[in-house]
Design a protein around this motif. Structure first.
Motif, mmCIF file in Angstrom:
data_model
loop_
_atom_site.group_PDB
_atom_site.id
_atom_site.type_symbol
_atom_site.label_atom_id
_atom_site.label_comp_id
_atom_site.label_asym_id
_atom_site.label_seq_id
_atom_site.Cartn_x
_atom_site.Cartn_y
_atom_site.Cartn_z
ATOM 1 N N THR A 1 53.704 25.103 46.629
ATOM 2 C CA THR A 1 54.064 23.834 47.247
ATOM 3 C C THR A 1 52.794 23.000 47.380
ATOM 4 O O THR A 1 51.676 23.528 47.339
ATOM 5 N N VAL A 2 52.974 21.698 47.553
ATOM 6 C CA VAL A 2 51.820 20.796 47.652
ATOM 7 C C VAL A 2 50.938 21.198 48.836
ATOM 8 O O VAL A 2 51.428 21.413 49.947
ATOM 9 N N GLY A 3 49.641 21.303 48.580
ATOM 10 C CA GLY A 3 48.680 21.647 49.617
ATOM 11 C C GLY A 3 48.317 23.115 49.666
ATOM 12 O O GLY A 3 47.379 23.495 50.377
ATOM 13 N N ASP A 4 49.049 23.955 48.926
ATOM 14 C CA ASP A 4 48.716 25.379 48.908
ATOM 15 C C ASP A 4 47.314 25.608 48.352
ATOM 16 O O ASP A 4 46.873 24.918 47.421
ATOM 17 N N ILE A 5 46.627 26.583 48.927
ATOM 18 C CA ILE A 5 45.389 27.097 48.339
ATOM 19 C C ILE A 5 45.766 28.334 47.541
ATOM 20 O O ILE A 5 46.379 29.271 48.064
ATOM 21 N N VAL A 6 45.440 28.314 46.274
ATOM 22 C CA VAL A 6 45.902 29.348 45.348
ATOM 23 C C VAL A 6 44.712 30.166 44.847
ATOM 24 O O VAL A 6 43.691 29.617 44.438
ATOM 25 N N ARG A 7 44.860 31.480 44.905
ATOM 26 C CA ARG A 7 43.933 32.399 44.238
ATOM 27 C C ARG A 7 44.709 33.118 43.145
ATOM 28 O O ARG A 7 45.853 33.527 43.343
ATOM 29 N N MET A 8 44.068 33.273 42.001
ATOM 30 C CA MET A 8 44.716 33.959 40.890
ATOM 31 C C MET A 8 43.721 34.912 40.248
ATOM 32 O O MET A 8 42.563 34.538 40.009
ATOM 33 N N VAL B 1 38.315 26.785 40.003
ATOM 34 C CA VAL B 1 36.922 27.198 40.093
ATOM 35 C C VAL B 1 36.846 28.714 39.968
ATOM 36 O O VAL B 1 37.708 29.433 40.488
ATOM 37 N N VAL B 2 35.836 29.189 39.245
ATOM 38 C CA VAL B 2 35.641 30.634 39.081
ATOM 39 C C VAL B 2 34.989 31.199 40.339
ATOM 40 O O VAL B 2 33.931 30.723 40.763
ATOM 41 N N LEU B 3 35.617 32.212 40.920
ATOM 42 C CA LEU B 3 35.052 32.895 42.086
ATOM 43 C C LEU B 3 34.243 34.127 41.681
ATOM 44 O O LEU B 3 33.195 34.407 42.271
ATOM 45 N N SER B 4 34.750 34.856 40.692
ATOM 46 C CA SER B 4 34.051 36.074 40.275
ATOM 47 C C SER B 4 34.485 36.462 38.876
ATOM 48 O O SER B 4 35.543 36.036 38.383
ATOM 49 N N ARG B 5 33.641 37.286 38.241
ATOM 50 C CA ARG B 5 33.974 37.897 36.954
ATOM 51 C C ARG B 5 33.676 39.380 37.042
ATOM 52 O O ARG B 5 32.556 39.768 37.394
ATOM 53 N N ASN B 6 34.651 40.199 36.773
ATOM 54 C CA ASN B 6 34.490 41.664 36.844
ATOM 55 C C ASN B 6 33.907 42.101 38.182
ATOM 56 O O ASN B 6 33.075 43.007 38.252
ATOM 57 N N GLY B 7 34.332 41.419 39.237
ATOM 58 C CA GLY B 7 33.898 41.770 40.580
ATOM 59 C C GLY B 7 32.565 41.204 41.000
ATOM 60 O O GLY B 7 32.149 41.390 42.154
ATOM 61 N N VAL B 8 31.879 40.502 40.100
ATOM 62 C CA VAL B 8 30.573 39.905 40.416
ATOM 63 C C VAL B 8 30.792 38.448 40.807
ATOM 64 O O VAL B 8 31.329 37.653 40.028
ATOM 65 N N PRO C 1 29.253 25.442 41.169
ATOM 66 C CA PRO C 1 30.695 25.690 41.050
ATOM 67 C C PRO C 1 31.138 25.509 39.599
ATOM 68 O O PRO C 1 30.896 24.457 38.998
ATOM 69 N N TRP C 2 31.729 26.543 39.052
ATOM 70 C CA TRP C 2 32.162 26.544 37.651
ATOM 71 C C TRP C 2 33.624 26.119 37.603
ATOM 72 O O TRP C 2 34.533 26.916 37.640
ATOM 73 N N TRP C 3 33.821 24.805 37.532
ATOM 74 C CA TRP C 3 35.158 24.252 37.430
ATOM 75 C C TRP C 3 35.590 24.260 35.970
ATOM 76 O O TRP C 3 34.790 24.001 35.068
ATOM 77 N N PHE C 4 36.854 24.510 35.740
ATOM 78 C CA PHE C 4 37.328 24.600 34.363
ATOM 79 C C PHE C 4 38.817 24.268 34.306
ATOM 80 O O PHE C 4 39.543 24.339 35.292
ATOM 81 N N ASP C 5 39.269 23.947 33.104
ATOM 82 C CA ASP C 5 40.704 23.957 32.808
ATOM 83 C C ASP C 5 41.001 24.889 31.641
ATOM 84 O O ASP C 5 42.152 25.173 31.344
ATOM 85 N N SER C 6 39.939 25.363 30.961
ATOM 86 C CA SER C 6 40.076 26.285 29.834
ATOM 87 C C SER C 6 39.031 27.378 30.005
ATOM 88 O O SER C 6 37.837 27.085 30.105
ATOM 89 N N LEU C 7 39.475 28.640 30.022
ATOM 90 C CA LEU C 7 38.586 29.753 30.373
ATOM 91 C C LEU C 7 38.798 30.926 29.425
ATOM 92 O O LEU C 7 39.917 31.438 29.313
ATOM 93 N N THR D 1 38.037 40.625 33.928
ATOM 94 C CA THR D 1 38.871 40.158 35.030
ATOM 95 C C THR D 1 38.173 38.995 35.722
ATOM 96 O O THR D 1 37.006 39.122 36.121
ATOM 97 N N TYR D 2 38.847 37.880 35.839
ATOM 98 C CA TYR D 2 38.324 36.712 36.556
ATOM 99 C C TYR D 2 39.184 36.468 37.790
ATOM 100 O O TYR D 2 40.413 36.584 37.736
ATOM 101 N N GLU D 3 38.520 36.091 38.866
ATOM 102 C CA GLU D 3 39.227 35.598 40.035
ATOM 103 C C GLU D 3 38.920 34.114 40.150
ATOM 104 O O GLU D 3 37.754 33.709 40.153
ATOM 105 N N ILE D 4 39.969 33.306 40.233
ATOM 106 C CA ILE D 4 39.820 31.856 40.273
ATOM 107 C C ILE D 4 40.586 31.306 41.476
ATOM 108 O O ILE D 4 41.379 32.013 42.094
ATOM 109 N N ALA D 5 40.338 30.036 41.789
ATOM 110 C CA ALA D 5 41.038 29.409 42.917
ATOM 111 C C ALA D 5 41.184 27.916 42.651
ATOM 112 O O ALA D 5 40.366 27.306 41.949
#
Length: 474
Positions: free
Chosen positions: A370-377, A397-404, A410-416, A423-427
């Motif tokens: 829904t609008v306004g949600d903060i999403v982690r994937m 934005v990339v939060l981590s790669r392989n747990g690091v 801030p690594w902002w992206f639309d294509s990764l 494993t990437y964690e993004i938000a």
């Protein structure tokens, strides 16, 4: 054993084997016409489950989520799509299509005319967070434009950056064969120096820059500042670098890098669909070059080609930290996007197919927000190949790669690029209502089932895959 018993046993074994196969074959069949929003299953990421993509009373149609309907455009362009005699596609008689430039805050209007492309065409504004109805995905945000017809896109260029546009109808064929072009949004006041698009595409096995194979001239004078906007329109990653001068990565996917530092003897990875802006000052000798590998380069001063640097810049640590504007620790939606390979049937065809969270298309997740949600994937890949993942309508934005954890800008992206075993964690913040494709931008992979969708509760689409328009986005 009696013959009748043997026959009964054989029949039983056959049924035991073919019965489940027939069941899975039947389940895999995709209707000739269907609503993409009704496929798969909703995944609420642990958040509130009120509402659904199918809506009901008070629901919002994708068709209503448009850009400004009134006002004279600041930038007005007409693009005519054609199939040429050699089988390539062109826009206004050329491929790549015309470079479109706008300034931040300007109203852009692009009229797409289909001259003779029998499958139909659309235009997707890759990396531009447009309103959903302007996103150009056949069967999701519009019908494909048939021969003799046209469609008008209108949106405000809200964010300065390097982007591109391409067809999202039979995209794995139309993009490969020429239906694309560069789209650049600049700040209202231009900086000094030269601003060069480096649009990389492979035609018939030959890598080109702006449609030209080999070396092209870099029109820069000594001590002049150069911004090289590298756009990867191919299906796989490429490496780019500057020779003859130190350079900086000043933007990734249309978002500025905070605190970029000088780079020498290193290359950068440009994801399929991604963009990386390189900036450098021409040396006093006037000799420098921007390489995109496979002999494709912009060169000045007669500087010879150099081997690709062995070291690659790591965007996880490049630049310096800066606020991102929200707190990922407060995420109220947490999704997994697990990419794998699985034997089975895809639309009745047996094979080894891409899977999402252990499922084959069309039984894939619809990530509900829904609008306004903060999403982690969390995006993980155990499929054996790299996948350039592209989320429409949003930057993450990339939060981590392989747990690091990420420690640089801030690594902002639309294509990764998500490599095999990574494993990437993004938000990101859900701030653009609609139904959005979240797919692999190796477009043949998407056509073979590597796609899901991000959908806002209460949003519906009137468009169908198939249908009289023949919509086939991938």
């Amino acid at each position: 054993m009696k013959k009748s018993v043997k026959i009964a046993v054989a029949v039983g074994v056959t049924v035991a084997i073919l019965g489940p196969l027939a069941y899975f074959w039947q389940r895999s069949l995709v209707p000739s016409t269907y609503d993409m929003a009704e496929m798969g299953y909703p995944d609420y990421g642990g958040g509130q489950q009120a509402g659904h993509v199918h809506g009901g009373a008070g629901s919002i149609s994708v068709a209503s989520l448009t850009g400004p309907s009134t006002g004279d455009p600041d930038v007005a362009v007409t693009l005519t799509a054609r199939t040429e005699k050699d089988g390539r596609y062109t826009l206004n008689g050329q491929t790549p299509g015309p470079e479109i430039r706008a300034k931040k805050g300007q109203l852009v209007q692009v009229t797409l005319i289909n001259d003779n492309v029998t499958d139909g065409v659309t235009l997707h504004w890759h990396g531009v967070d447009v309103p959903n109805a302007e996103d150009g995905v056949a069967g999701m945000t519009q019908d494909a434009v048939q021969p003799g017809h046209s469609f008008v896109y209108r949106f405000v260029a809200q964010d300065a950056g390097t982007y591109w546009y391409h067809s999202h109808q039979v995209s794995h064929e139309q993009v490969k064969n020429g239906l694309f072009g560069a789209f650049v949004v600049s700040e209202p006041v231009f900086s000094e120096g030269i601003d060069e698009v480096v649009e990389v595409h492979t035609y018939d096995g030959r890598r080109t820059i702006n449609g030209t194979a080999g070396e092209s001239p870099l029109p820069a004078r000594p001590r002049q500042l150069v911004r090289a906007r590298v756009i990867n329109t191919d299906a796989g990653p490429l490496r780019a670098w500057v020779s003859g001068a130190p350079y900086r990565v000043v933007a990734i996917d249309g978002r500025d890098v905070h605190g970029p530092t000088d780079i020498s003897d290193k290359s950068v990875t440009v994801t399929a669909g991604g963009r990386v802006d390189l900036e450098f000052t021409m040396p006093a000798s006037g000799a420098a070059r921007v390489d995109a590998g496979a002999g494709a380069a912009l060169a000045a001063g007669g500087l010879s080609a150099t081997a690709e640097p062995k070291t690659v810049v790591d965007f996880l640590t490049y630049g310096t930290k800066a606020p991102i504007g929200f707190d990922p620790a407060k995420a109220n939606r947490n999704f997994d996007y697990r990419i794998g390979r699985k034997a089975g049937f895809l639309d009745g065809k047996p094979g080894l197919w891409w899977s999402v969270n252990g499922h084959l298309f069309p039984d894939v997740p619809m990530f509900m927000v829904t609008v306004g949600d903060i999403v982690r994937m969390t995006i993980s890949n155990n499929s054996g190949e790299v996948h350039p993942m592209h989320l429409h309508g949003h930057h993450a934005v990339v939060l981590s790669r392989n747990g690091v954890a990420a420690t640089g800008s801030p690594w902002w992206f639309d294509s990764l690029d998500v490599g095999d075993g990574e494993t990437y964690e993004i938000a990101f913040v859900a701030d653009n209502p609609g139904i959005w494709v979240d797919h692999c931008h190796n477009l043949k992979h998407a056509a073979d089932g590597l796609l899901a969708h991000l959908a806002y509760t209460g949003v519906t689409t009137p468009y169908k895959i198939g249908d009289v328009a023949g919509n086939q986005p991938e």
